[in-house]
Design a protein around this motif. Structure first.
Motif, short mmCIF file in Angstrom:
data_model
loop_
_atom_site.label_atom_id
_atom_site.label_comp_id
_atom_site.label_asym_id
_atom_site.label_seq_id
_atom_site.Cartn_x
_atom_site.Cartn_y
_atom_site.Cartn_z
N LYS A 133 -54.09 -100.00 72.26
CA LYS A 133 -53.58 -101.24 71.71
C LYS A 133 -53.80 -102.40 72.68
O LYS A 133 -54.15 -103.52 72.28
CB LYS A 133 -52.08 -101.10 71.39
N LEU A 134 -53.62 -102.13 73.99
CA LEU A 134 -53.67 -103.19 74.99
C LEU A 134 -55.04 -103.31 75.66
O LEU A 134 -55.19 -104.04 76.63
CB LEU A 134 -52.58 -102.95 76.04
N HIS A 135 -56.03 -102.61 75.12
CA HIS A 135 -57.42 -102.67 75.62
C HIS A 135 -57.51 -102.25 77.09
O HIS A 135 -58.18 -102.89 77.90
CB HIS A 135 -58.00 -104.07 75.42
N LEU A 136 -56.82 -101.14 77.42
CA LEU A 136 -56.81 -100.63 78.79
C LEU A 136 -57.58 -99.32 78.85
O LEU A 136 -57.49 -98.49 77.94
CB LEU A 136 -55.36 -100.39 79.24
N GLN A 182 -45.05 -111.52 72.16
CA GLN A 182 -45.31 -110.27 71.45
C GLN A 182 -45.95 -109.23 72.37
O GLN A 182 -46.01 -108.05 72.02
CB GLN A 182 -46.24 -110.53 70.26
N PHE A 183 -46.42 -109.66 73.53
CA PHE A 183 -47.13 -108.76 74.43
C PHE A 183 -46.37 -108.42 75.71
O PHE A 183 -46.77 -107.51 76.45
CB PHE A 183 -48.48 -109.38 74.84
N ILE A 184 -45.28 -109.12 75.98
CA ILE A 184 -44.52 -108.88 77.21
C ILE A 184 -43.14 -109.48 77.04
O ILE A 184 -42.93 -110.38 76.20
CB ILE A 184 -45.25 -109.49 78.43
N HIS A 185 -42.17 -108.99 77.79
CA HIS A 185 -40.81 -109.51 77.68
C HIS A 185 -40.79 -111.01 78.03
O HIS A 185 -41.43 -111.43 78.99
CB HIS A 185 -39.90 -108.74 78.64
N PRO A 186 -40.07 -111.83 77.26
CA PRO A 186 -40.06 -113.27 77.53
C PRO A 186 -39.69 -113.64 78.96
O PRO A 186 -40.25 -114.58 79.53
CB PRO A 186 -39.03 -113.80 76.53
N ALA A 203 -54.50 -112.66 82.31
CA ALA A 203 -53.50 -112.01 83.16
C ALA A 203 -53.60 -110.50 82.95
O ALA A 203 -53.69 -109.73 83.90
CB ALA A 203 -52.11 -112.51 82.81
N PHE A 204 -53.57 -110.08 81.71
CA PHE A 204 -53.92 -108.74 81.25
C PHE A 204 -55.01 -108.93 80.20
O PHE A 204 -55.21 -110.05 79.72
CB PHE A 204 -52.70 -108.02 80.64
N PRO A 205 -55.71 -107.87 79.81
CA PRO A 205 -56.82 -108.07 78.87
C PRO A 205 -56.49 -108.86 77.61
O PRO A 205 -57.34 -109.59 77.10
CB PRO A 205 -57.25 -106.63 78.55
N LEU A 206 -55.26 -108.73 77.11
CA LEU A 206 -54.90 -109.44 75.88
C LEU A 206 -53.93 -110.59 76.12
O LEU A 206 -53.34 -111.12 75.17
CB LEU A 206 -54.30 -108.46 74.86
N ILE A 207 -53.77 -111.01 77.38
CA ILE A 207 -52.89 -112.13 77.68
C ILE A 207 -53.68 -113.20 78.43
O ILE A 207 -53.78 -113.18 79.66
CB ILE A 207 -51.65 -111.70 78.49
N PRO A 208 -54.26 -114.17 77.69
CA PRO A 208 -55.00 -115.26 78.34
C PRO A 208 -54.05 -116.37 78.81
O PRO A 208 -53.05 -116.67 78.14
CB PRO A 208 -55.91 -115.77 77.23
N LEU A 209 -54.37 -116.95 79.95
CA LEU A 209 -53.67 -118.14 80.44
C LEU A 209 -54.71 -119.21 80.71
O LEU A 209 -55.80 -118.91 81.18
CB LEU A 209 -52.91 -117.85 81.73
N GLN A 210 -54.38 -120.46 80.39
CA GLN A 210 -55.27 -121.57 80.71
C GLN A 210 -54.59 -122.49 81.72
O GLN A 210 -53.52 -123.02 81.48
CB GLN A 210 -55.64 -122.37 79.45
N PHE A 211 -55.22 -122.64 82.88
CA PHE A 211 -54.73 -123.50 83.94
C PHE A 211 -55.45 -124.84 83.87
O PHE A 211 -56.67 -124.89 83.69
CB PHE A 211 -55.02 -122.88 85.31
N ILE A 212 -54.70 -125.92 84.03
CA ILE A 212 -55.27 -127.27 84.08
C ILE A 212 -54.73 -127.97 85.33
O ILE A 212 -53.50 -128.01 85.54
CB ILE A 212 -54.93 -128.08 82.83
N PHE A 213 -55.63 -128.49 86.15
CA PHE A 213 -55.25 -129.12 87.41
C PHE A 213 -55.80 -130.53 87.49
O PHE A 213 -56.98 -130.77 87.21
CB PHE A 213 -55.79 -128.29 88.59
N TRP A 214 -54.94 -131.48 87.84
CA TRP A 214 -55.34 -132.87 88.07
C TRP A 214 -55.14 -133.17 89.56
O TRP A 214 -54.02 -133.04 90.08
CB TRP A 214 -54.49 -133.83 87.25
#
Length: 201
Positions: A28-31, A179-183, A148-159
């Protein structure tokens, strides 16, 4: 022997992990997995969890505690929903319904230190992004998407900062990340990601 709260939580979630269907969870988590371990990349760093003992290990850590990383992995494995789906809609932290109350602490512990560290260091940030396996995007002065994990994307933006304004940053999350990790693990996940970026590999 005194056991810390982190150790107690780790032991608790180890016991819960051992009750899971490991193969279903890994698929399920592509591991990747084998008969003894599940292999779990955390921001492109290698971790494994032993399917028989629930020990989380990494060749990058020898003689130090890393309970934040261990608990993130166990929370991802245990708390993901069987029908979890990314929405494709990336939102800032305060727009995640389950996380809004944590925003002031999250800004103080994660966003502000990250922005300050890379002030006038955009080239270094880009180098760290490549090391982390991130993909450069076209927002701000430096932006990138990393899993962060295969199914958890994060987008960083830096100014970047200048003579008038301090450096600033933001991190976007898929709207359905809870839905993928505890809040409560979401701000920890962002904090670990920024610390990895601010640390020499």
């Amino acid at each position: 022997m005194v056991i810390s709260n982190s150790e107690r939580l780790y032991i608790h979630y180890q016991k819960l992990f051992l009750k899971l269907d490991h193969i279903t969870t890994a698929k399920k988590l592509h591991l990747q997995y084998d008969k003894n371990q599940i292999h779990i990349p955390l921001f492109n760093r290698p971790f494994t969890i032993n399917r028989h003992t629930a020990d989380v290990t990494s060749p990058l850590y020898k003689n130090c505690d890393y309970y934040s990383e261990k608990l993130l992995i166990l929370h991802h494995l245990y708390f993901h929903k069987s029908d979890a789906q990314n929405s494709g809609n990336m939102v800032p932290f305060h727009n995640i319904h389950e996380c809004a109350d944590f925003d002031p602490a999250y800004q103080k512990s994660t966003i502000i230190p990250f922005a300050a560290y890379f002030n006038r260091k955009t080239d270094l940030l880009k180098e760290r992004v490549i090391e982390m396996g991130g993909q450069i995007t076209s927002y701000g002065d430096v932006s990138f998407t990393v899993n962060a994990f295969p199914l958890i994307p994060l987008q960083f933006i830096f100014w970047d900062g200048d003579e008038e304004f301090s450096a600033n940053a933001n991190i976007l999350f898929d709207k359905n990340i809870a839905q993928f990790i505890h809040p409560e693990s979401i701000p920890v996940l962002a904090n670990v990601g920024t610390k990895f970026l601010m640390t020499d590999n």
